[in-house]
Design an enzyme around this catalytic site. Sequence first.
Site, PDB file in Angstrom:
ATOM      1  N   ASP A 406       0.852  -1.198   0.000  1.00  0.00           N
ATOM      2  CA  ASP A 406       0.000   0.000   0.000  1.00  0.00           C
ATOM      3  C   ASP A 406       0.883   1.242   0.000  1.00  0.00           C
ATOM      4  OD1 ASP A 406      -2.311   1.517   0.178  1.00  0.00           O
ATOM      5  OD2 ASP A 406      -2.393   1.399   2.373  1.00  0.00           O
ATOM      6  N   GLU A 409       2.429   4.933  -4.125  1.00  0.00           N
ATOM      7  CA  GLU A 409       2.365   5.853  -5.291  1.00  0.00           C
ATOM      8  C   GLU A 409       3.680   6.583  -5.506  1.00  0.00           C
ATOM      9  OE1 GLU A 409       0.074   5.684  -2.779  1.00  0.00           O
ATOM     10  OE2 GLU A 409      -1.086   4.292  -3.989  1.00  0.00           O
ATOM     11  N   ASP A 480      -9.057   3.547  -1.859  1.00  0.00           N
ATOM     12  CA  ASP A 480      -9.999   3.980  -0.828  1.00  0.00           C
ATOM     13  C   ASP A 480     -11.309   4.512  -1.400  1.00  0.00           C
ATOM     14  OD1 ASP A 480      -7.973   3.208   0.773  1.00  0.00           O
ATOM     15  OD2 ASP A 480      -7.377   5.229   1.385  1.00  0.00           O
TER      16      ASP A 480
HETATM   17  C1  GLC Z   1      -4.684   3.280   2.932  1.00  0.00           C
HETATM   18  C2  GLC Z   1      -5.190   2.051   2.209  1.00  0.00           C
HETATM   19  C3  GLC Z   1      -6.208   1.335   3.042  1.00  0.00           C
HETATM   20  C4  GLC Z   1      -5.595   0.983   4.397  1.00  0.00           C
HETATM   21  C5  GLC Z   1      -5.063   2.229   5.075  1.00  0.00           C
HETATM   22  C6  GLC Z   1      -4.300   1.899   6.350  1.00  0.00           C
HETATM   23  O1  GLC Z   1      -5.704   4.198   3.091  1.00  0.00           O
HETATM   24  O2  GLC Z   1      -5.680   2.366   0.958  1.00  0.00           O
HETATM   25  O3  GLC Z   1      -6.672   0.188   2.392  1.00  0.00           O
HETATM   26  O4  GLC Z   1      -6.540   0.368   5.208  1.00  0.00           O
HETATM   27  O5  GLC Z   1      -4.184   2.916   4.215  1.00  0.00           O
HETATM   28  O6  GLC Z   1      -3.249   1.048   6.096  1.00  0.00           O
END
Ligand code: GLC
Length: 768
Positions: A406, A409, A480
């Site tokens: 995650d 980017e 998200d």
């Molecule tokens: C980001 C991710 C989400 C995750 C959060 C905490 O917002 O996209 O899926 O739960 O980070 O890690």
Amino acid sequence: MSEKPLAALKNQNVAEITFADHTRLALQVFSDTIIRVCPIDALANPSYAVVVKPQPTHFTVQVEAGVAAISTAALHVKVYPDHHMDVYDQNDRPLIMDYRGQRQPLNRDLAADETSLLEEEGHAGHEAVNAAAALTLIKQLDPDEVFYGLGDKTGFMNKRGYEYENWNTDDPAPQMENFTRLYKSIPVLYGLRQGRPYGLFFDNPYRSHVDLGKESPDYYAYSVVHGPLNYYIIGGHRLADVVANYAHLTGTVPLPQRWTLGYQHSRYGYQDAPEINQIADDFRQHDLPCDALYFDIDYMHGYRVFTWDPARYPDPEMLITQLHKKGFKAVTIIDPGVKREPGYPIYDDGKKHQVFVKTPAGKDYVNRVWPGHTVYPDFGSTKTRQWWGQCHTALTQIGVDGIWNDMNEPAAFDGPIPDDTVFSDNDKKSTHAKMHNLYGHNMSHATYAALKEQTGRRPFVITRAAYAGTQRYATVWTGDNHSLWAHLQMMIPQLCNLSMSGFSFAGTDLGGFGSDTTPELLTRWIEAGLFSPLFRNHSALGTRRQEPWLFGESTLAIYRKYLKLRYRFVPYLYDLFALAQSTGRPVMRPLVYDFDQDRQVYDIDDEYLIGDALLAAPVVTKGKTSRLVYLPAGQWIDFWTGAVIAGGQEIQTAAPLDTLPLYGQAGTMIPWGPAHDFITDEPDRAMSFKVFGDAASYDHYQDNGYDFAYQKGEFNQYHITFAQGKAAVMLTKAGYPAGLYSHITVTAGDQSFALQLENGKYQRIDKN
Ligand code: GLC
């Protein structure tokens, strides 16, 4: 024509064109249907996306009346002395024609001082992306032209009339069709011009922009801030062929482990080991099939990657063993940002090995993410990828089954990373401007390689950021979203366009990540997402919890019904994944993929196909209990009632809260697996096949479902036929004897045929 190309000549697989101004253009022929266009001196540049070499292909290069013509069996390209280019199909009908007129920028009716006034009130200004563009292509737009692809951009299936940017961005605001960019940059565009399909793949990772007829009904445009212009013209008889050609160019999705097609559950906010164990028990107690539980950032010690919070997770290995015993796989999140903290072993070791990206002055570049001040691994360097891979032994050795990448980017809470920050590009010094859109790609590559080496199983990696080709390493989710009906609606175009863009393995956060879900929304989401290749419920810290037993008995019952149904379809999905790997044909498809000559389907956003057998038409609007469904030509069988319905028309269908309108296409067949609470490494002992219509044949694939033995021939293939009231099964490959079904049932309407394996052949055992 005032000037003539100085020369157009054939040099192996390249048509070399030299213009009067001495610029030199290459048209590199990859196959009959794929031609790359770039400056000659860019031909040798490596690509992160493209995995194939040009195939020996017959093509001709001619210069007539000052115009160079390059022709393969499928594509005819004309290059003019003024650098314009037109592309025609095999019948010389226009496909991609340069626009020769003036550009007509949108009139926003704003003076410069008014822009800042708007910004003061908090309205985002409109960025002048085109102004920054170094290079632009502008193509004629046909009144009837429609567009697909570009990964999971927001909005609708057909992208015409919108503009998009390729610059991987983490913006947590609710994503609507006014968002021009999201987490991924997958710059492949498909067009249908007068029903004639083509693709354009812009393989340049710098920030780029596409305007698909928003500025003007006369043209569409691509621009990029930095050269070279490097793109692929992709032809094909049908849209499906163009999509497959692109998939082969950038690599197909590797066959996943079978359990990854089961239901998965996640939440940002699960606190500790007892809570995770409790969630696992609740799933079993409520008779809800589930294959995986996720560990979001909460499991780490102060969000330090590759650590566990010692108070809340004193014995992670024991926890994972317990989960495994209950039939759950464990997937842990790993973000790229490493906390800048001397004494934290990962940071110290990374510093020692010099693996972090640098400022132009040679210091570690620091920004801020969850753990506070963080440094960023430089994934474009082989050394860094190997180092990062090694860090995963801390997780794989205690039994972690998958890695969720995650914030890659990469996200940066203290504002954008400067363009000139020093990143590696294939081990050479480069910039953030070039490597930004590749960050998630290279991170996924590192994770994939590590899991493959450390576990021997097919790696299960999920990534949020991606570039074209990342499908070779990771499944993706769309980031998200929110618990909004508009986001349930957006799931279908997002997943269909992702799969057309090479990413057959993709999902959204079912139920919605941000904001509070409702029982009705959650119900419609689990129905609509039934065939979402990645089938995961995930929600955010602080939102209403999304475990299905928290919404009352009737919601739970419907949720259970669809989870159980999903497991019946897993063998079909698995077959589609095997096909996706070998043919590049996606699992989940927009209707236009299979019916590209039917203009009625071009703008359908609320139906999708799963392989060529099933059409799902979910309810994605609050309060609706019936809907219109467009069924393309042919005959369709109502999955629930067996009613035969003529296609080529729109029908009104009842869809009470517990019903997903679902249709089988007459003349197809699907496997229908046994019920499971979770998927193990044990092969199924028996399999059923459901026939839609009077006659069908089907090829079914089976292997052990977890490792790479299938690549050495350890798989079975079954050819099932049903015609004239008779069912037959032929074993066309028996490379995985341990898995051979002892019994097979074929059902067609109310007829059922039972077969049994005897001496290597399937024999009828019923005497119907
Ligand atoms: C980001 C991710 C989400 C995750 C959060 C905490 O917002 O996209 O899926 O739960 O980070 O890690």
